[in-house]
Enzyme design. Structure first.
Site, PDB file in Angstrom:
ATOM      1  N   HIS A  23       0.839  -1.204   0.000  1.00 26.15           N
ATOM      2  CA  HIS A  23       0.000   0.000   0.000  1.00 26.15           C
ATOM      3  C   HIS A  23       0.876   1.256   0.000  1.00 26.15           C
ATOM      4  O   HIS A  23       0.611   2.211  -0.720  1.00 26.15           O
ATOM      5  CB  HIS A  23      -0.884   0.061   1.256  1.00 26.15           C
ATOM      6  CG  HIS A  23      -1.876  -1.057   1.391  1.00 26.15           C
ATOM      7  ND1 HIS A  23      -2.082  -1.747   2.570  1.00 26.15           N
ATOM      8  CD2 HIS A  23      -2.741  -1.598   0.498  1.00 26.15           C
ATOM      9  CE1 HIS A  23      -3.030  -2.646   2.393  1.00 26.15           C
ATOM     10  NE2 HIS A  23      -3.441  -2.585   1.138  1.00 26.15           N
ATOM     11  N   LYS A  47     -16.930  -6.784   7.845  1.00 25.20           N
ATOM     12  CA  LYS A  47     -15.795  -7.670   7.541  1.00 25.20           C
ATOM     13  C   LYS A  47     -15.049  -8.083   8.815  1.00 25.20           C
ATOM     14  O   LYS A  47     -14.053  -8.788   8.748  1.00 25.20           O
ATOM     15  CB  LYS A  47     -14.813  -6.966   6.608  1.00 25.20           C
ATOM     16  CG  LYS A  47     -15.177  -7.009   5.139  1.00 25.20           C
ATOM     17  CD  LYS A  47     -13.917  -6.684   4.318  1.00 25.20           C
ATOM     18  CE  LYS A  47     -14.223  -6.461   2.858  1.00 25.20           C
ATOM     19  NZ  LYS A  47     -13.020  -6.009   2.110  1.00 25.20           N
ATOM     20  N   ARG A  96      -2.081  -6.546  -8.134  1.00 20.43           N
ATOM     21  CA  ARG A  96      -0.877  -7.345  -7.905  1.00 20.43           C
ATOM     22  C   ARG A  96      -0.721  -8.433  -8.951  1.00 20.43           C
ATOM     23  O   ARG A  96       0.337  -8.641  -9.506  1.00 20.43           O
ATOM     24  CB  ARG A  96      -0.921  -8.002  -6.509  1.00 20.43           C
ATOM     25  CG  ARG A  96      -0.759  -7.015  -5.390  1.00 20.43           C
ATOM     26  CD  ARG A  96      -1.249  -7.562  -4.099  1.00 20.43           C
ATOM     27  NE  ARG A  96      -2.667  -7.895  -4.197  1.00 20.43           N
ATOM     28  CZ  ARG A  96      -3.468  -8.133  -3.176  1.00 20.43           C
ATOM     29  NH1 ARG A  96      -2.984  -8.123  -1.965  1.00 20.43           N
ATOM     30  NH2 ARG A  96      -4.744  -8.405  -3.350  1.00 20.43           N
ATOM     31  N   SER A 134      -2.865  -7.809   3.144  1.00 23.14           N
ATOM     32  CA  SER A 134      -3.150  -7.676   4.579  1.00 23.14           C
ATOM     33  C   SER A 134      -3.582  -9.029   5.144  1.00 23.14           C
ATOM     34  O   SER A 134      -3.201  -9.410   6.251  1.00 23.14           O
ATOM     35  CB  SER A 134      -4.259  -6.657   4.808  1.00 23.14           C
ATOM     36  OG  SER A 134      -3.899  -5.402   4.299  1.00 23.14           O
TER      37      SER A 134
HETATM   38  O1  PNS Z   1      -8.991  -3.023   0.504  1.00 20.99           O
HETATM   39  P1  PNS Z   1     -10.251  -3.582  -0.082  1.00 20.99           P
HETATM   40  O2  PNS Z   1     -11.062  -4.270   1.001  1.00 20.99           O
HETATM   41  O3  PNS Z   1      -9.977  -4.465  -1.280  1.00 20.99           O
HETATM   42  O4  PNS Z   1     -11.117  -2.310  -0.606  1.00 20.99           O
HETATM   43  C1  PNS Z   1     -12.394  -2.502  -1.146  1.00 20.99           C
HETATM   44  C2  PNS Z   1     -13.117  -1.180  -1.407  1.00 20.99           C
HETATM   45  C3  PNS Z   1     -13.045  -0.250  -0.210  1.00 20.99           C
HETATM   46  C4  PNS Z   1     -12.488  -0.473  -2.591  1.00 20.99           C
HETATM   47  C5  PNS Z   1     -14.602  -1.533  -1.743  1.00 20.99           C
HETATM   48  O5  PNS Z   1     -15.086  -2.419  -0.799  1.00 20.99           O
HETATM   49  C6  PNS Z   1     -15.520  -0.323  -1.793  1.00 20.99           C
HETATM   50  O6  PNS Z   1     -15.423   0.505  -2.674  1.00 20.99           O
HETATM   51  N1  PNS Z   1     -16.421  -0.207  -0.789  1.00 20.99           N
HETATM   52  C7  PNS Z   1     -17.337   0.901  -0.675  1.00 20.99           C
HETATM   53  C8  PNS Z   1     -18.782   0.509  -1.029  1.00 20.99           C
HETATM   54  C9  PNS Z   1     -19.027   0.658  -2.512  1.00 20.99           C
HETATM   55  O7  PNS Z   1     -18.872   1.704  -3.109  1.00 20.99           O
HETATM   56  N2  PNS Z   1     -19.396  -0.464  -3.130  1.00 20.99           N
HETATM   57  C10 PNS Z   1     -19.628  -0.549  -4.559  1.00 20.99           C
HETATM   58  C11 PNS Z   1     -18.321  -0.759  -5.278  1.00 20.99           C
HETATM   59  S1  PNS Z   1     -18.581  -1.215  -6.924  1.00 20.99           S
END
Ligand code: PNS
Length: 171
Positions: A23, A47, A96, A134
């Site tokens: 990150h 989560k 990645r 993570s």
């Molecule tokens: O680090 P992560 O858990 O892979 O991040 C995921 C993240 C935060 C990018 C995704 O869960 C997200 O955008 N959540 C917010 C809710 C949202 O907008 N959902 C629709 C996405 S298409």
């Protein structure tokens, strides 16, 4: 053709539970080509994260303090609405391996459908971090493996404190 903005704001969203050097590598590179980078820490209680959103944001703040154009914040709800509220025109995500691509593509297309004015930009993780996540970092440290070099030292200590507090871990 549209006019290129001179003041480019990007949001880098994620769970960051906890931050990894992958990150941080991405933040360093992204902060080099945008005017302002907002790291958005997802408040994802569903989560069941190891660290609270405040703890994750605090660790992130500590890790990015040296970048003057990076700020750390938390969010819930739709990412695109959060990005719009921050006046961001870009969402930055790291990729990645090919396995990341499918999920990321789906999210990027959904986000574009919701807000066509916000563009998702993918950055390739550097080779050194292409296997770091993570989830795996937590699994390896829980099982007694060495995570040196994968997360900042202060994050490694926070992980040990959280996971092994009852064992009076000395490092
Ligand atoms: O680090 P992560 O858990 O892979 O991040 C995921 C993240 C935060 C990018 C995704 O869960 C997200 O955008 N959540 C917010 C809710 C949202 O907008 N959902 C629709 C996405 S298409």
């Amino acid at each position: 053709m549209g006019q290129a903005p001179t003041h480019l704001v990007a949001v880098y969203p994620g769970s960051f539970d906890p931050i990894t050097n992958g990150h941080l590598d991405l933040i360093e590179r992204a902060s080099g080509f945008v005017s302002r980078l907002v790291v958005g820490v997802l408040r994802n209680e569903s989560k069941q994260p190891l660290f609270t959103v405040e703890e994750r944001a605090d660790m992130m703040r500590q890790a990015v303090a040296k970048y003057s154009n990076v700020e750390v914040d938390s969010f819930d709800g739709l990412l695109v609405e959060y990005a719009a509220a921050k006046n961001a025109s870009l969402i930055v995500r790291g990729i990645r391996a090919v396995s990341d691509y499918e999920y990321e593509l789906q999210m990027a297309l959904m986000n574009r459908k919701l807000r066509p004015d916000i563009e998702t930009v993918f950055m390739m993780a550097s080779e050194a971090h292409s296997f770091v996540s993570s989830r795996l970092v937590k699994e390896v440290i829980k099982l007694g493996g060495d995570i040196g070099g994968l997360v900042p030292p202060f994050v490694e200590q926070r992980l040990k404190d959280r996971l092994f507090a009852h064992r009076a871990w000395k490092g």
